[in-house]
Design a protein around this motif. Structure first.
Motif, PDB file in Angstrom:
ATOM      1  N   ASP A  64     -62.079 -30.251 -12.397  1.00  0.00           N
ATOM      2  CA  ASP A  64     -61.389 -30.290 -13.687  1.00  0.00           C
ATOM      3  C   ASP A  64     -62.423 -30.484 -14.790  1.00  0.00           C
ATOM      4  O   ASP A  64     -63.208 -31.434 -14.765  1.00  0.00           O
ATOM      5  CB  ASP A  64     -60.373 -31.435 -13.675  1.00  0.00           C
ATOM      6  N   GLU A 122     -68.794 -31.968 -22.335  1.00  0.00           N
ATOM      7  CA  GLU A 122     -68.193 -33.284 -22.562  1.00  0.00           C
ATOM      8  C   GLU A 122     -66.800 -33.179 -23.159  1.00  0.00           C
ATOM      9  O   GLU A 122     -65.964 -34.047 -22.933  1.00  0.00           O
ATOM     10  CB  GLU A 122     -69.114 -34.143 -23.434  1.00  0.00           C
ATOM     11  N   GLY A 173     -64.803 -30.835 -22.366  1.00  0.00           N
ATOM     12  CA  GLY A 173     -63.969 -30.165 -21.370  1.00  0.00           C
ATOM     13  C   GLY A 173     -63.674 -28.723 -21.707  1.00  0.00           C
ATOM     14  O   GLY A 173     -62.757 -28.127 -21.155  1.00  0.00           O
ATOM     15  N   LYS A 190     -62.172 -31.342 -17.968  1.00  0.00           N
ATOM     16  CA  LYS A 190     -62.019 -32.541 -18.797  1.00  0.00           C
ATOM     17  C   LYS A 190     -62.528 -33.781 -18.062  1.00  0.00           C
ATOM     18  O   LYS A 190     -63.244 -34.620 -18.632  1.00  0.00           O
ATOM     19  CB  LYS A 190     -60.543 -32.710 -19.209  1.00  0.00           C
ATOM     20  N   THR A 191     -62.172 -33.922 -16.787  1.00  0.00           N
ATOM     21  CA  THR A 191     -62.614 -35.068 -15.991  1.00  0.00           C
ATOM     22  C   THR A 191     -64.132 -35.075 -15.856  1.00  0.00           C
ATOM     23  O   THR A 191     -64.780 -36.109 -16.021  1.00  0.00           O
ATOM     24  CB  THR A 191     -61.959 -35.039 -14.593  1.00  0.00           C
ATOM     25  N   LEU A 192     -64.697 -33.891 -15.564  1.00  0.00           N
ATOM     26  CA  LEU A 192     -66.152 -33.800 -15.445  1.00  0.00           C
ATOM     27  C   LEU A 192     -66.813 -34.106 -16.782  1.00  0.00           C
ATOM     28  O   LEU A 192     -67.828 -34.811 -16.826  1.00  0.00           O
ATOM     29  CB  LEU A 192     -66.568 -32.412 -14.955  1.00  0.00           C
ATOM     30  N   THR A 246     -67.504 -34.694  -7.879  1.00  0.00           N
ATOM     31  CA  THR A 246     -66.229 -35.409  -7.834  1.00  0.00           C
ATOM     32  C   THR A 246     -65.971 -36.176  -9.120  1.00  0.00           C
ATOM     33  O   THR A 246     -64.886 -36.723  -9.308  1.00  0.00           O
ATOM     34  CB  THR A 246     -66.173 -36.390  -6.647  1.00  0.00           C
ATOM     35  N   ALA A 247     -66.978 -36.206  -9.987  1.00  0.00           N
ATOM     36  CA  ALA A 247     -66.887 -36.876 -11.286  1.00  0.00           C
ATOM     37  C   ALA A 247     -66.566 -38.365 -11.151  1.00  0.00           C
ATOM     38  O   ALA A 247     -65.785 -38.925 -11.918  1.00  0.00           O
ATOM     39  CB  ALA A 247     -65.876 -36.182 -12.198  1.00  0.00           C
ATOM     40  N   ARG A 248     -67.157 -39.011 -10.149  1.00  0.00           N
ATOM     41  CA  ARG A 248     -67.016 -40.467 -10.027  1.00  0.00           C
ATOM     42  C   ARG A 248     -68.170 -41.014  -9.201  1.00  0.00           C
ATOM     43  O   ARG A 248     -68.688 -40.350  -8.301  1.00  0.00           O
ATOM     44  CB  ARG A 248     -65.687 -40.865  -9.434  1.00  0.00           C
ATOM     45  N   ASP A 304     -65.732 -36.046 -19.190  1.00  0.00           N
ATOM     46  CA  ASP A 304     -65.680 -37.497 -19.419  1.00  0.00           C
ATOM     47  C   ASP A 304     -66.734 -38.216 -18.580  1.00  0.00           C
ATOM     48  O   ASP A 304     -67.376 -39.157 -19.044  1.00  0.00           O
ATOM     49  CB  ASP A 304     -64.289 -38.044 -19.089  1.00  0.00           C
ATOM     50  N   PHE A 305     -66.929 -37.757 -17.346  1.00  0.00           N
ATOM     51  CA  PHE A 305     -67.927 -38.365 -16.472  1.00  0.00           C
ATOM     52  C   PHE A 305     -69.335 -38.158 -17.028  1.00  0.00           C
ATOM     53  O   PHE A 305     -70.136 -39.093 -17.086  1.00  0.00           O
ATOM     54  CB  PHE A 305     -67.818 -37.778 -15.057  1.00  0.00           C
TER      55      PHE A 305
END
Length: 141
Positions: A2, A39, A41, A4-6, A66-68, A8-9
């Motif tokens: 995703d 950033e 997204g 947006k998630t990436l 996995t962006a975490r 934000d990470f």
């Protein structure tokens, strides 16, 4: 993955390291606009950028994809991510080779047509010159 998630990470990890978008971009030999798009997204990093991006953010590929953050390294996940990137690169280069061969075939065909037209002019003389000229003008348009 995703966007947006990436994004934000990437932004969060960049801030944790005390980097600006321009500094991160400089490490990757890109523009700060590219980092900004990630950033926000709006886009994703190119495959060739993922490994250098992970290194610049001081995370492994599995964490980036996995962006975490992982509490402990997972060698299997890192290996799987590396293999996925390698397969994607092979697929991309195969597609580029196919495109190259298609372009080469088109150029050969164009060359054959050009030789044929020169032969027609040589055999037919000035009478066919007008026809060939109009044909070439039509192809050029």
């Amino acid at each position: 993955m995703d966007a947006k998630t990436l994004g934000d990470f990437i932004a969060g990890r960049r801030r944790e390291l005390g980097l600006t978008q321009a500094q991160l971009a400089a490490r990757l030999h890109l523009t700060d606009k590219a980092v900004s798009r990630w950033e926000r997204g709006v886009g994703l990093p190119d495959l060739a950028t993922l490994e250098p991006l992970a290194a610049a953010l001081e995370v492994n590929l599995a964490e980036l994809m996995t962006a975490r953050r992982q509490p402990r390294p997972l060698p299997e996940a890192e290996e799987a991510a590396a293999q996925t990137l390698a397969l994607a690169r092979q697929s991309r280069s195969a597609g580029q080779r196919t495109l190259w061969w298609a372009c080469a075939a088109c150029l050969e065909l164009f060359g054959a047509v050009a030789v044929f037209l020169v032969w027609v002019l040589a055999v037919s003389g000035p009478v066919a010159a007008a026809s060939v000229a109009s044909l070439l003008l039509g192809l050029g348009a």
